[in-house]
Design an enzyme around this catalytic site. Structure first.
Site, PDB file in Angstrom:
ATOM      1  CE  LYS A 148     -50.140  25.564-137.392  1.00 45.74           C
ATOM      2  NZ  LYS A 148     -50.499  25.743-135.990  1.00 45.74           N
ATOM      3  CG  ASP A 179     -54.005  24.533-133.605  1.00 44.51           C
ATOM      4  OD1 ASP A 179     -53.720  23.346-133.385  1.00 44.51           O
ATOM      5  OD2 ASP A 179     -53.255  25.304-134.227  1.00 44.51           O
TER       6      ASP A 179
HETATM    7  P1  NAP Z   1     -45.531  32.636-130.941  1.00 46.84           P
HETATM    8  O1  NAP Z   1     -46.363  32.839-132.144  1.00 46.84           O
HETATM    9  O2  NAP Z   1     -44.061  32.851-131.035  1.00 46.84           O
HETATM   10  O3  NAP Z   1     -46.151  33.589-129.782  1.00 46.84           O
HETATM   11  C1  NAP Z   1     -45.589  33.655-128.526  1.00 46.84           C
HETATM   12  C2  NAP Z   1     -46.261  34.740-127.684  1.00 46.84           C
HETATM   13  O4  NAP Z   1     -45.649  34.704-126.404  1.00 46.84           O
HETATM   14  C3  NAP Z   1     -46.076  36.164-128.205  1.00 46.84           C
HETATM   15  O5  NAP Z   1     -47.145  36.945-127.776  1.00 46.84           O
HETATM   16  C4  NAP Z   1     -44.780  36.594-127.514  1.00 46.84           C
HETATM   17  O6  NAP Z   1     -44.691  37.983-127.286  1.00 46.84           O
HETATM   18  C5  NAP Z   1     -44.947  35.929-126.169  1.00 46.84           C
HETATM   19  N1  NAP Z   1     -43.627  35.629-125.584  1.00 46.84           N
HETATM   20  C6  NAP Z   1     -42.714  34.774-126.038  1.00 46.84           C
HETATM   21  N2  NAP Z   1     -41.631  34.757-125.214  1.00 46.84           N
HETATM   22  C7  NAP Z   1     -41.869  35.648-124.251  1.00 46.84           C
HETATM   23  C8  NAP Z   1     -41.142  36.089-123.109  1.00 46.84           C
HETATM   24  N3  NAP Z   1     -39.949  35.588-122.801  1.00 46.84           N
HETATM   25  N4  NAP Z   1     -41.700  37.034-122.318  1.00 46.84           N
HETATM   26  C9  NAP Z   1     -42.913  37.540-122.626  1.00 46.84           C
HETATM   27  N5  NAP Z   1     -43.654  37.156-123.693  1.00 46.84           N
HETATM   28  C10 NAP Z   1     -43.139  36.217-124.483  1.00 46.84           C
HETATM   29  O7  NAP Z   1     -45.696  31.165-130.385  1.00 46.84           O
HETATM   30  P2  NAP Z   1     -46.974  30.206-130.545  1.00 46.84           P
HETATM   31  O8  NAP Z   1     -46.879  29.453-131.813  1.00 46.84           O
HETATM   32  O9  NAP Z   1     -48.193  31.001-130.262  1.00 46.84           O
HETATM   33  O10 NAP Z   1     -46.714  29.128-129.379  1.00 46.84           O
HETATM   34  C11 NAP Z   1     -46.712  29.508-128.026  1.00 46.84           C
HETATM   35  C12 NAP Z   1     -46.688  28.277-127.119  1.00 46.84           C
HETATM   36  O11 NAP Z   1     -47.861  27.502-127.318  1.00 46.84           O
HETATM   37  C13 NAP Z   1     -45.506  27.331-127.379  1.00 46.84           C
HETATM   38  O12 NAP Z   1     -45.029  26.902-126.143  1.00 46.84           O
HETATM   39  C14 NAP Z   1     -46.129  26.178-128.130  1.00 46.84           C
HETATM   40  O13 NAP Z   1     -45.465  24.938-127.898  1.00 46.84           O
HETATM   41  C15 NAP Z   1     -47.524  26.147-127.503  1.00 46.84           C
HETATM   42  N6  NAP Z   1     -48.538  25.544-128.395  1.00 46.84           N
HETATM   43  C16 NAP Z   1     -49.229  24.483-127.931  1.00 46.84           C
HETATM   44  C17 NAP Z   1     -50.184  23.894-128.742  1.00 46.84           C
HETATM   45  C18 NAP Z   1     -50.900  22.678-128.245  1.00 46.84           C
HETATM   46  O14 NAP Z   1     -51.515  21.974-129.081  1.00 46.84           O
HETATM   47  N7  NAP Z   1     -50.930  22.418-126.970  1.00 46.84           N
HETATM   48  C19 NAP Z   1     -50.459  24.422-129.995  1.00 46.84           C
HETATM   49  C20 NAP Z   1     -49.740  25.544-130.439  1.00 46.84           C
HETATM   50  C21 NAP Z   1     -48.764  26.094-129.613  1.00 46.84           C
HETATM   51  P3  NAP Z   1     -44.005  38.994-128.320  1.00 46.84           P
HETATM   52  O15 NAP Z   1     -44.987  39.113-129.456  1.00 46.84           O
HETATM   53  O16 NAP Z   1     -43.827  40.222-127.531  1.00 46.84           O
HETATM   54  O17 NAP Z   1     -42.720  38.336-128.753  1.00 46.84           O
END
Ligand code: NAP
Length: 282
Positions: free
Chosen positions: A70, A106
């Site tokens: 991306k 998005d």
């Molecule tokens: P990402 O880039 O890995 O970011 C995850 C975020 O959550 C980071 O800030 C991370 O903190 C935090 N995090 C992860 N695990 C954690 C835990 N156990 N405790 C505390 N903080 C935690 O992931 P992403 O791509 O943003 O996706 C996040 C979610 O959004 C996923 O569930 C994905 O399926 C969903 N999503 C949905 C859509 C949709 O169209 N509905 C689109 C995109 C994503 P750290 O930086 O401290 O690790």
């Protein structure tokens, strides 16, 4: 039937076998009677440059971009739309003549979720959990909607500060540890709570972000962008406390529908797209 005139679309990522976009987009293309086909394009990171050159020369009409390409794809494109530039990530490429233009749908997807919940963010106090990739699109969507202010609650404020710094100038954004008293205070003023962390996502469906939901005013919308399960523990808890809720499904459908519009200029059948997705989701 596909012919020599059929236009090509696809999803570029690594891996992509799990993607539901081919099923969702092909169903919508067929329903709209459009002569396009949408395929999976699995490309390893080291081959991204060659792959984009190949898609360009093969005349692909456009494609979606997913993890891990991306951000890396940005310099390979001829132009990048403002949303994608500010977020720093492209999830949709559109061919316009000889040019490849990068978009990020998005943001439109996130706003579609708010609309589905009958909520407008303008002038509201928002609290967002998490500061990863998806948070950037959510934050930009909130800034574009002219929210009053955004408090970002995370486990690692130092790491998340980069996100706030990148968006400085677009809105009033502060980053706090979610165990901080000041964060609890922000929660008690919030009109909108958005979870962008994967906490509670399948298979860890009993997990929930560590926030004191009872502090949140009852009228506040709780928006979890997770779409598997359909109702996370956070949403179940919020619903039990009387909050309006919305999950990540309208965002997922909304980003796909916006990409479809950009490629074809046609409005897709979003109810059909949603049905196909739900059938394929856990
Ligand atoms: P990402 O880039 O890995 O970011 C995850 C975020 O959550 C980071 O800030 C991370 O903190 C935090 N995090 C992860 N695990 C954690 C835990 N156990 N405790 C505390 N903080 C935690 O992931 P992403 O791509 O943003 O996706 C996040 C979610 O959004 C996923 O569930 C994905 O399926 C969903 N999503 C949905 C859509 C949709 O169209 N509905 C689109 C995109 C994503 P750290 O930086 O401290 O690790």
């Amino acid at each position: 039937m596909f012919t020599g005139r059929t236009k090509n679309l696809g999803i570029l990522g690594w891996p992509v076998e799990h993607s539901l976009s081919p099923a969702m987009q092909n169903a919508a293309l067929q329903k709209a009677g459009l002569d396009y086909v949408y395929v999976a394009l699995p490309v390893q990171p080291k081959h991204l440059g060659d792959a984009v050159a190949g898609l360009r020369h093969m005349g692909f009409a456009g494609w979606n971009v997913t993890i891990p390409h991306k951000s890396e794809i940005l310099p390979l494109l001829d132009d990048v739309h403002e949303d994608a530039r500010v977020i720093g990530a492209v999830n949709t490429v559109v061919r316009s003549g000889e040019k490849l233009i990068g978009y990020n749908t998005d943001v439109a997807g996130f706003l579609a979720g708010l609309e589905a919940a009958g909520c407008t963010a303008e002038g509201k106090h928002a609290v967002m959990l998490g500061a990863g990739g998806a948070a950037r699109a959510v934050l930009w969507g909130l800034c574009k909607s002219r929210v009053s202010d955004i408090v970002v609650g995370v486990r690692n404020p130092q790491k998340a500060q980069t996100l706030a710094d990148d968006f400085r100038g677009y809105g009033r954004i502060s980053v706090l540890h979610w165990a901080d008293n000041v964060f609890a205070e922000a929660l008690s003023q919030a009109e909108l709570l958005i979870n962008t962390t994967p906490i509670g996502m399948y298979p860890k469906v009993d997990d929930m972000p560590p926030v004191e939901l009872k502090r949140l005013p009852k009228s506040a919308l709780v928006y979890d962008i997770i779409y598997t399960p359909e109702k996370t523990k956070l949403l179940q808890e919020a619903e039990r406390l009387g909050h309006p809720i919305v999950n990540g499904e309208p965002m997922l459908v909304g980003q796909g529908a916006e990409a479809f519009r950009l490629w074809t200029g046609v409005q897709p059948d979003e109810a059909l797209m949603r049905r196909i997705l739900r059938e394929g989701l856990v």
